[in-house]
Design an enzyme around this catalytic site. Structure first.
Site, PDB file in Angstrom:
ATOM      1  N   CYS A   5       0.816  -1.233   0.000  1.00  0.00           N
ATOM      2  CA  CYS A   5       0.000   0.000   0.000  1.00  0.00           C
ATOM      3  C   CYS A   5       0.841   1.271   0.000  1.00  0.00           C
ATOM      4  CB  CYS A   5      -0.930   0.006   1.200  1.00  0.00           C
ATOM      5  SG  CYS A   5      -1.944  -1.469   1.295  1.00  0.00           S
ATOM      6  N   HIS A   8      -2.579   6.905   2.783  1.00  0.00           N
ATOM      7  CA  HIS A   8      -3.176   5.692   2.223  1.00  0.00           C
ATOM      8  C   HIS A   8      -4.596   5.556   2.770  1.00  0.00           C
ATOM      9  CE1 HIS A   8      -4.142   1.678   1.260  1.00  0.00           C
ATOM     10  NE2 HIS A   8      -3.791   1.136   2.416  1.00  0.00           N
ATOM     11  N   ASN A  68     -10.404   0.240   0.306  1.00  0.00           N
ATOM     12  CA  ASN A  68      -8.939   0.230   0.360  1.00  0.00           C
ATOM     13  C   ASN A  68      -8.429  -0.408  -0.933  1.00  0.00           C
ATOM     14  OD1 ASN A  68      -6.250  -0.453   0.730  1.00  0.00           O
ATOM     15  ND2 ASN A  68      -6.485  -1.067   2.866  1.00  0.00           N
TER      16      ASN A  68
HETATM   17  O1  UT7 Z   1      -3.944  -1.495   3.701  1.00  0.00           O
HETATM   18  C1  UT7 Z   1      -3.270  -2.019   4.812  1.00  0.00           C
HETATM   19  C2  UT7 Z   1      -3.923  -3.285   5.276  1.00  0.00           C
HETATM   20  N1  UT7 Z   1      -4.917  -3.249   6.274  1.00  0.00           N
HETATM   21  C3  UT7 Z   1      -5.387  -2.249   7.082  1.00  0.00           C
HETATM   22  O2  UT7 Z   1      -5.055  -1.103   6.991  1.00  0.00           O
HETATM   23  C4  UT7 Z   1      -6.375  -2.651   8.162  1.00  0.00           C
HETATM   24  C5  UT7 Z   1      -6.225  -1.847   9.419  1.00  0.00           C
HETATM   25  N2  UT7 Z   1      -7.216  -2.263  10.414  1.00  0.00           N
HETATM   26  C6  UT7 Z   1      -8.520  -1.937  10.332  1.00  0.00           C
HETATM   27  O3  UT7 Z   1      -8.940  -1.253   9.414  1.00  0.00           O
HETATM   28  C7  UT7 Z   1      -9.431  -2.406  11.449  1.00  0.00           C
HETATM   29  O4  UT7 Z   1      -8.655  -3.090  12.422  1.00  0.00           O
HETATM   30  C8  UT7 Z   1     -10.590  -3.329  10.951  1.00  0.00           C
HETATM   31  C9  UT7 Z   1     -11.602  -2.512  10.166  1.00  0.00           C
HETATM   32  C10 UT7 Z   1     -10.043  -4.455  10.100  1.00  0.00           C
HETATM   33  C11 UT7 Z   1     -11.332  -3.925  12.142  1.00  0.00           C
HETATM   34  O5  UT7 Z   1     -11.820  -2.902  12.985  1.00  0.00           O
HETATM   35  P1  UT7 Z   1     -11.576  -2.964  14.551  1.00  0.00           P
HETATM   36  O6  UT7 Z   1     -12.287  -1.817  15.149  1.00  0.00           O
HETATM   37  O7  UT7 Z   1     -10.106  -3.094  14.782  1.00  0.00           O
HETATM   38  O8  UT7 Z   1     -12.359  -4.270  14.934  1.00  0.00           O
HETATM   39  P2  UT7 Z   1     -11.814  -5.570  15.665  1.00  0.00           P
HETATM   40  O9  UT7 Z   1     -10.997  -6.402  14.742  1.00  0.00           O
HETATM   41  O10 UT7 Z   1     -11.228  -5.167  16.982  1.00  0.00           O
HETATM   42  O11 UT7 Z   1     -13.166  -6.332  15.933  1.00  0.00           O
HETATM   43  C12 UT7 Z   1     -14.202  -5.778  16.787  1.00  0.00           C
HETATM   44  C13 UT7 Z   1     -15.423  -6.681  16.713  1.00  0.00           C
HETATM   45  C14 UT7 Z   1     -15.096  -8.156  16.849  1.00  0.00           C
HETATM   46  O12 UT7 Z   1     -16.127  -8.770  17.605  1.00  0.00           O
HETATM   47  P3  UT7 Z   1     -15.899  -9.152  19.162  1.00  0.00           P
HETATM   48  O13 UT7 Z   1     -14.713 -10.066  19.158  1.00  0.00           O
HETATM   49  O14 UT7 Z   1     -15.609  -7.826  19.827  1.00  0.00           O
HETATM   50  O15 UT7 Z   1     -17.187  -9.775  19.540  1.00  0.00           O
HETATM   51  C15 UT7 Z   1     -15.149  -8.678  15.437  1.00  0.00           C
HETATM   52  O16 UT7 Z   1     -15.486 -10.039  15.354  1.00  0.00           O
HETATM   53  O17 UT7 Z   1     -16.044  -6.546  15.440  1.00  0.00           O
HETATM   54  C16 UT7 Z   1     -16.242  -7.827  14.858  1.00  0.00           C
HETATM   55  N3  UT7 Z   1     -16.170  -7.707  13.395  1.00  0.00           N
HETATM   56  C17 UT7 Z   1     -17.225  -7.398  12.634  1.00  0.00           C
HETATM   57  N4  UT7 Z   1     -18.499  -7.152  12.923  1.00  0.00           N
HETATM   58  C18 UT7 Z   1     -19.330  -6.841  11.902  1.00  0.00           C
HETATM   59  C19 UT7 Z   1     -15.073  -7.845  12.607  1.00  0.00           C
HETATM   60  N5  UT7 Z   1     -15.390  -7.631  11.314  1.00  0.00           N
HETATM   61  C20 UT7 Z   1     -16.722  -7.358  11.315  1.00  0.00           C
HETATM   62  C21 UT7 Z   1     -17.638  -7.037  10.289  1.00  0.00           C
HETATM   63  N6  UT7 Z   1     -18.926  -6.796  10.626  1.00  0.00           N
HETATM   64  N7  UT7 Z   1     -17.274  -6.965   8.982  1.00  0.00           N
END
Ligand code: UT7
Length: 330
Positions: free
Chosen positions: A119, A256, A286
């Site tokens: 990225c 990015h 993204n």
């Molecule tokens: O380009 C470079 C590559 N990648 C990135 O830049 C990604 C950077 N990271 C992110 O953008 C974020 O970490 C994410 C968007 C991927 C995730 O957001 P988050 O606020 O960090 O969520 P999390 O992984 O801490 O998950 C929070 C909750 C979890 O549930 P529990 O364990 O708290 O019950 C997940 O299972 O949200 C849940 N969850 C979802 N819920 C609804 C994860 N994905 C989803 C979803 N819909 N799509």
């Protein structure tokens, strides 16, 4: 005998972009995985992404972005002497996407290569183009950043499939008899963090550690998030201080487009206002290497970015790697 000081300097003179026609909305994703529009918008700021057709690959997106740049800026690419393509999703391992662009435009005398800085690829490629021209070894470089993330996304994994989309951007860096436009660059790498976002290829392990995903992107979202919100503000501080540029001097910040919450956190930590920040994630998701040129092109086409504006581009991602660049547009 001292060598003469060159009166020519590298300039970023043109930009273009392309996204595929098919849209993938949050409502569409609700049909694929257990997610909802509210969660996606709140956690990422995304509403839609564009998805390439089955027979549409990175080279097709890249060539369409180059054509859009040619049509918009009336530039001639027949005399470029280097083609750099930032991508980690080439159609084939080889020949490169850069070679396919050379063939499409039948460019007579040029180097051509793909580079993979995930990225961070667009600022990386601009930095290299600037270096090639500043060294007086090249005159005009075609820089392309393109990725087809949909081809490597697992649409049963809700933590990744909501994020990614496909797109491409193209730019020209060329020698002009005007004052310096590239004011500074900062590159950084944390190879130990490579384990936090990866895709298996010929091997399915890093340093003896077995990897998941079977060819699809796998990430520890929280770790990538942490990396971005710590390293980018540090990088912005070092880059601006070294270049003798203040935050107030920056006309447009183009990070990015990974996630709006990451960007807002970087805004807060750097003091760069949200109103001076350009993004592409709202309707394209993204798009990896393409996200920065897409945002820049949206800014130029909407009339926000004007010739002479000072841009701060900042890419970060898999590797882990990051790259910031201060450059005047035009
Ligand atoms: O380009 C470079 C590559 N990648 C990135 O830049 C990604 C950077 N990271 C992110 O953008 C974020 O970490 C994410 C968007 C991927 C995730 O957001 P988050 O606020 O960090 O969520 P999390 O992984 O801490 O998950 C929070 C909750 C979890 O549930 P529990 O364990 O708290 O019950 C997940 O299972 O949200 C849940 N969850 C979802 N819920 C609804 C994860 N994905 C989803 C979803 N819909 N799509």
């Amino acid at each position: 005998m001292s060598s003469p000081i060159p009166s020519y300097h590298p300039h970023l003179t043109a930009i273009g972009s392309y996204v595929p026609e098919r849209k993938l909305t949050n409502a569409d994703l609700e049909q694929l995985v257990d997610t909802n529009d509210e969660w996606i918008v709140q956690r990422t700021g995304m509403h839609e992404r564009r998805i390439a057709r089955e027979d549409e690959f990175t080279s097709h997106l890249a060539i369409s972005a180059v054509q859009n740049m040619i049509d918009t800026f009336q530039v001639d690419v027949s005399d470029v002497d280097m083609i750099l393509v930032a991508t980690h999703t080439p159609d084939l391992p080889f020949p490169s996407v850069a070679c396919q662009i050379q063939a499409h435009y039948n460019i007579q005398q040029t180097g051509a290569l793909d580079l993979n800085a995930t990225c961070a690829g667009f600022p990386y490629a601009l930095h290299l183009a600037n270096s090639l021209i500043a060294s007086n070894l090249h005159r005009k470089v075609l820089v392309v950043a393109a990725d087809t993330m949909s081809k490597i996304t697992d649409y049963t994994d809700r933590s990744t499939c909501i994020l990614f989309g496909d797109g491409a951007g193209a730019a020209i860096v060329e020698s002009k008899p005007e004052s310096q436009a590239f004011l500074g660059a900062r590159l950084g790498t944390d190879g130990h963090g490579g384990i936090h976002v990866y895709r298996t290829g010929l091997s399915d392990s890093i340093d003896g550690r077995k990897l998941d995903g079977n060819g699809s992107i796998v990430q520890n979202g929280r770790e990538v998030y942490r990396f971005a919100v710590t390293q980018v503000p540090l990088g912005v501080k070092e880059l601006t201080e070294t270049a003798g540029v203040s935050i107030a001097d920056i006309d447009w910040f183009i990070p990015h487009s990974a996630n709006m919450r990451i960007i807002e956190s970087i805004n807060e930590r750097t003091g760069i206002p949200r109103e001076k920040t350009l993004t592409s994630l709202e309707y394209y998701g993204n798009t990896s290497a393409a996200s920065i040129p897409l945002a820049l092109d949206l800014g130029v086409k909407s009339g926000k970015v004007k010739p002479g504006d000072l841009l701060l581009l900042y890419g970060f991602g898999g590797g882990l790697t990051h790259c910031g660049l201060l450059v005047r547009f035009g």
